[in-house]
Enzyme design. Structure first.
Site, PDB file in Angstrom:
ATOM      1  N   SER A 160       0.798  -1.211  -0.130  1.00 62.35           N
ATOM      2  CA  SER A 160       0.053   0.140   0.116  1.00 62.35           C
ATOM      3  C   SER A 160       0.995   1.314  -0.069  1.00 62.35           C
ATOM      4  O   SER A 160       1.908   1.204   0.566  1.00 62.35           O
ATOM      5  CB  SER A 160      -0.889   0.192   1.184  1.00 62.35           C
ATOM      6  OG  SER A 160      -1.557  -0.961   1.179  1.00 62.35           O
ATOM      7  N   GLU A 205      -3.360 -13.879   1.379  1.00 65.30           N
ATOM      8  CA  GLU A 205      -3.631 -12.759   2.353  1.00 65.30           C
ATOM      9  C   GLU A 205      -4.917 -12.998   3.109  1.00 65.30           C
ATOM     10  O   GLU A 205      -5.222 -12.939   4.390  1.00 65.30           O
ATOM     11  CB  GLU A 205      -3.345 -11.440   2.081  1.00 65.30           C
ATOM     12  CG  GLU A 205      -3.471 -10.344   3.056  1.00 65.30           C
ATOM     13  CD  GLU A 205      -3.178  -9.059   2.761  1.00 65.30           C
ATOM     14  OE1 GLU A 205      -2.993  -8.958   1.618  1.00 65.30           O
ATOM     15  OE2 GLU A 205      -2.840  -8.385   3.794  1.00 65.30           O
TER      16      GLU A 205
HETATM   17  C1  LIG Z   1      -4.658  -2.877  10.267  1.00 68.04           C
HETATM   18  C2  LIG Z   1      -4.180  -2.725   8.999  1.00 68.04           C
HETATM   19  C3  LIG Z   1      -3.001  -3.166   8.606  1.00 68.04           C
HETATM   20  C4  LIG Z   1      -2.554  -3.169   7.359  1.00 68.04           C
HETATM   21  N1  LIG Z   1      -1.356  -3.909   6.897  1.00 68.04           N
HETATM   22  C5  LIG Z   1      -0.882  -3.646   5.730  1.00 68.04           C
HETATM   23  C6  LIG Z   1       0.413  -4.073   5.480  1.00 68.04           C
HETATM   24  O1  LIG Z   1       1.109  -4.857   6.166  1.00 68.04           O
HETATM   25  N2  LIG Z   1       0.920  -3.790   4.298  1.00 68.04           N
HETATM   26  C7  LIG Z   1       0.544  -3.214   3.281  1.00 68.04           C
HETATM   27  O2  LIG Z   1       0.584  -3.131   2.108  1.00 68.04           O
HETATM   28  N3  LIG Z   1      -0.996  -2.533   3.414  1.00 68.04           N
HETATM   29  C8  LIG Z   1      -1.506  -2.807   4.846  1.00 68.04           C
HETATM   30  N4  LIG Z   1      -2.617  -2.234   5.029  1.00 68.04           N
HETATM   31  C9  LIG Z   1      -3.309  -1.468   4.145  1.00 68.04           C
HETATM   32  C10 LIG Z   1      -4.696  -1.745   3.461  1.00 68.04           C
HETATM   33  O3  LIG Z   1      -4.398  -3.028   2.677  1.00 68.04           O
HETATM   34  C11 LIG Z   1      -5.386  -0.521   2.866  1.00 68.04           C
HETATM   35  O4  LIG Z   1      -5.475   0.254   3.893  1.00 68.04           O
HETATM   36  C12 LIG Z   1      -6.785  -1.088   2.048  1.00 68.04           C
HETATM   37  O5  LIG Z   1      -6.098  -1.555   0.686  1.00 68.04           O
HETATM   38  C13 LIG Z   1      -7.422   0.421   1.393  1.00 68.04           C
HETATM   39  O6  LIG Z   1      -6.680   1.340   0.982  1.00 68.04           O
HETATM   40  P1  LIG Z   1      -6.654   2.640   1.431  1.00 68.04           P
HETATM   41  O7  LIG Z   1      -6.550   2.825   3.072  1.00 68.04           O
HETATM   42  O8  LIG Z   1      -5.618   3.564   0.431  1.00 68.04           O
HETATM   43  O9  LIG Z   1      -8.279   3.267   1.097  1.00 68.04           O
HETATM   44  P2  LIG Z   1      -8.920   3.459  -0.147  1.00 68.04           P
HETATM   45  O10 LIG Z   1      -8.438   2.682  -1.251  1.00 68.04           O
HETATM   46  O11 LIG Z   1      -8.414   5.214  -0.762  1.00 68.04           O
HETATM   47  O12 LIG Z   1     -10.478   3.435   0.107  1.00 68.04           O
HETATM   48  C14 LIG Z   1     -11.042   4.422   0.681  1.00 68.04           C
HETATM   49  C15 LIG Z   1     -12.643   4.104   0.699  1.00 68.04           C
HETATM   50  O13 LIG Z   1     -13.211   4.084  -0.635  1.00 68.04           O
HETATM   51  C16 LIG Z   1     -13.665   2.520  -0.998  1.00 68.04           C
HETATM   52  N5  LIG Z   1     -13.281   2.175  -2.322  1.00 68.04           N
HETATM   53  C17 LIG Z   1     -12.088   2.251  -3.042  1.00 68.04           C
HETATM   54  N6  LIG Z   1     -12.251   1.652  -3.949  1.00 68.04           N
HETATM   55  C18 LIG Z   1     -13.694   1.199  -4.172  1.00 68.04           C
HETATM   56  C19 LIG Z   1     -14.310   0.633  -5.052  1.00 68.04           C
HETATM   57  N7  LIG Z   1     -13.936   0.474  -6.468  1.00 68.04           N
HETATM   58  N8  LIG Z   1     -15.576   0.150  -4.888  1.00 68.04           N
HETATM   59  C20 LIG Z   1     -16.140   0.675  -3.786  1.00 68.04           C
HETATM   60  N9  LIG Z   1     -15.636   1.053  -2.833  1.00 68.04           N
HETATM   61  C21 LIG Z   1     -14.248   1.462  -2.868  1.00 68.04           C
HETATM   62  C22 LIG Z   1     -13.056   1.727   0.428  1.00 68.04           C
HETATM   63  O14 LIG Z   1     -13.597   0.549   0.449  1.00 68.04           O
HETATM   64  C23 LIG Z   1     -12.556   2.594   1.529  1.00 68.04           C
HETATM   65  O15 LIG Z   1     -14.223   2.645   2.087  1.00 68.04           O
HETATM   66  C24 LIG Z   1      -3.260  -2.369   6.299  1.00 68.04           C
HETATM   67  C25 LIG Z   1      -4.537  -1.826   6.659  1.00 68.04           C
HETATM   68  C26 LIG Z   1      -5.092  -1.912   8.112  1.00 68.04           C
HETATM   69  C27 LIG Z   1      -6.246  -1.121   8.483  1.00 68.04           C
END
Ligand SMILES: Cc1cc2nc3c(=O)[nH]c(=O)nc-3n(C[C@H](O)[C@H](O)[C@H](O)COP(=O)(O)OP(=O)(O)OC[C@H]3O[C@@H](n4cnc5c(N)ncnc54)[C@H](O)[C@@H]3O)c2cc1C
Length: 393
Positions: free
Chosen positions: A115, A230
């Site tokens: 991410s 995962e």
């Molecule tokens: C506890 C925790 C541990 C994590 N650990 C890791 C890790 O070790 N390594 C790593 O790489 N990442 C990690 N992550 C990151 C995680 O994979 C991302 O937070 C997640 O993929 C969402 O991306 P974002 O936070 O950028 O949200 P965004 O992608 O910006 O999403 C924001 C909102 O928009 C919605 N949304 C986005 N696209 C769509 C769509 N096409 N249709 C409908 N709704 C949509 C989402 O559901 C969300 O509600 C972790 C996250 C958490 C909370």
């Protein structure tokens, strides 16, 4: 083909040669790996015996009964659940030899550099760049939400190697050394007060080409193996009955009759049944895994896990009333693992909020289930054929 009797024989041999009570923990785990009893479905020489995956339970039961140490799987979950299956599928023989043993015994912890601030759900939009220089790749960029980066020795990393092709095509998958001087790990404090994850800044990090996993430009396909595993790792853990989030609330219900109401009773019963159905569905998923790589079913399992954890922990806080509002510890801990049952109800309530985000948000998983399980029409994707460098950011 190795059968259950053969595994029992080998396990007994290991226990006789290295009695757990008098053997150093790490020595025992290394010997277990070398005997092919670590993950029995892995190939011989890499901790397994090429046996059916379902037979792992035979070995685990014998070792547990003998009081043998385990490899603390929750501490090394990213290595076991994500890095290892990807290395096994796409790694060279040298990479498998080098990485799988210290990964399994827990000597080397892994984290996942996927991410970025601008690429989460839309992971393929990632902008961390890897540029080829001689035998090395030079990596620059920022990753975020990296769980366990503060204790990790290695990371699975995806980076952009070709900005001139559409976003899914210009990505390459690497193994990154977290001790490289260009890797800076900064804690991110979360809603629970802990800093279980991090921001990771990569500045001129040199990665030898020998630590590339898969072909140049094929990183998206390699990453699918990681992401599918995962979801199974997060949502499909093997648990005994009441082993998950439903355990503590059921215990409180039994031990504290003064807290009970009719309404809470009905809701607890419903959630208890749903948790048990999810647990048994997880068993079925594991049986499917015996037959091959996890598919979109893992997304369904992870969806159910997130919803149930949030509803159950909410009910627990409600059941405890005022007590449920107390929080056991706000200090910024740097935990090595997520321990749902080792903390109070408030922690479970707050930490489970992340379950519907980590490993793919519930909205995105619903899209996957809709498209790949139910065969519903796909979301419109207008950027599929546009070069990454021309995408609006
Ligand atoms: C506890 C925790 C541990 C994590 N650990 C890791 C890790 O070790 N390594 C790593 O790489 N990442 C990690 N992550 C990151 C995680 O994979 C991302 O937070 C997640 O993929 C969402 O991306 P974002 O936070 O950028 O949200 P965004 O992608 O910006 O999403 C924001 C909102 O928009 C919605 N949304 C986005 N696209 C769509 C769509 N096409 N249709 C409908 N709704 C949509 C989402 O559901 C969300 O509600 C972790 C996250 C958490 C909370």
């Amino acid at each position: 083909m190795t059968d259950a009797a053969e595994l029992e024989r080998r396990t007994a041999e290991l226990l006789a040669a290295l009695p757990p009570a008098t053997t150093d923990r790490l020595d025992f785990l290394k010997a277990r790996f070398d005997a092919g009893l670590a993950w029995v479905h892995y190939p011989e020489g890499l901790g397994g015996l090429g046996a059916p995956r379902s037979l792992q339970a035979v070995v685990d039961a014998e070792l547990e009964a003998a009081g043998a140490p385990d490899n603390d799987p929750r501490r090394i979950g990213i290595g076991l659940g994500m890095a290892a299956p990807t290395i096994l599928r796409y790694g060279t023989e040298e990479q498998k030899e080098r990485f799988l043993r210290p990964l399994w015994v827990g000597e080397e912890v892994w984290c996942q550099l996927f991410s970025e601030p601008g690429a989460g759900s839309d992971l393929a939009a990632l902008g961390t760049r890897a540029v080829r220089e001689g035998d090395d790749w030079v990596v620059n960029g920022q990753k975020v939400w990296t769980s366990s980066a503060h204790i990790a020795r290695w990371a699975i990393l995806i980076a952009r190697t070709d900005p001139d092709v559409p976003k899914h095509q210009g990505i390459t998958y690497f193994i990154c050394d977290m001790t490289d001087p260009g890797v800076e790990v900064r804690p991110l404090r979360q809603i629970t007060g802990e800093a279980e994850f991090n921001e990771v800044f990569l500045t001129d990090v040199r990665i030898p080409d020998s630590r590339r996993l898969g072909e140049v430009g094929d990183g998206w396909r390699v990453a699918q193996t990681t992401l599918n595993n995962e979801r199974v790792a997060i949502g499909g853990m093997r648990l005994p009955r009441e082993g998950g989030m439903i355990g503590p609330v059921s215990k409180t219900w039994r031990e504290r009759p003064e807290l009970r109401t009719h309404d809470l009773h009905q809701r607890l019963l419903k959630l208890w049944v749903e948790a048990e159905v999810a647990r048994l569905t997880g068993e079925r998923l594991r049986q499917q895994l015996v037959a091959g790589q996890p598919g979109p079913e893992g997304s369904g399992m992870k969806l159910a896990f997130a919803r149930l954890n949030q509803e159950i922990s909410g009910l627990e806080v409600e059941l405890l009333g005022e007590e449920g509002l107390l929080y056991d510890d706000w200090t910024m801990r740097r935990p090595e693992l997520v321990d749902f049952t080792g903390r109070e109800a408030g922690y479970r309530y707050l930490r489970s909020k992340g379950n519907s985000i980590e490993g793919g948000t519930s909205e995105v998983l619903l899209n996957i289930v809709a498209e790949r399980v139910l065969g519903l029409p796909a979301e419109p994707r207008t950027d599929k054929d546009v070069a990454w460098k021309d995408l609006a950011r």
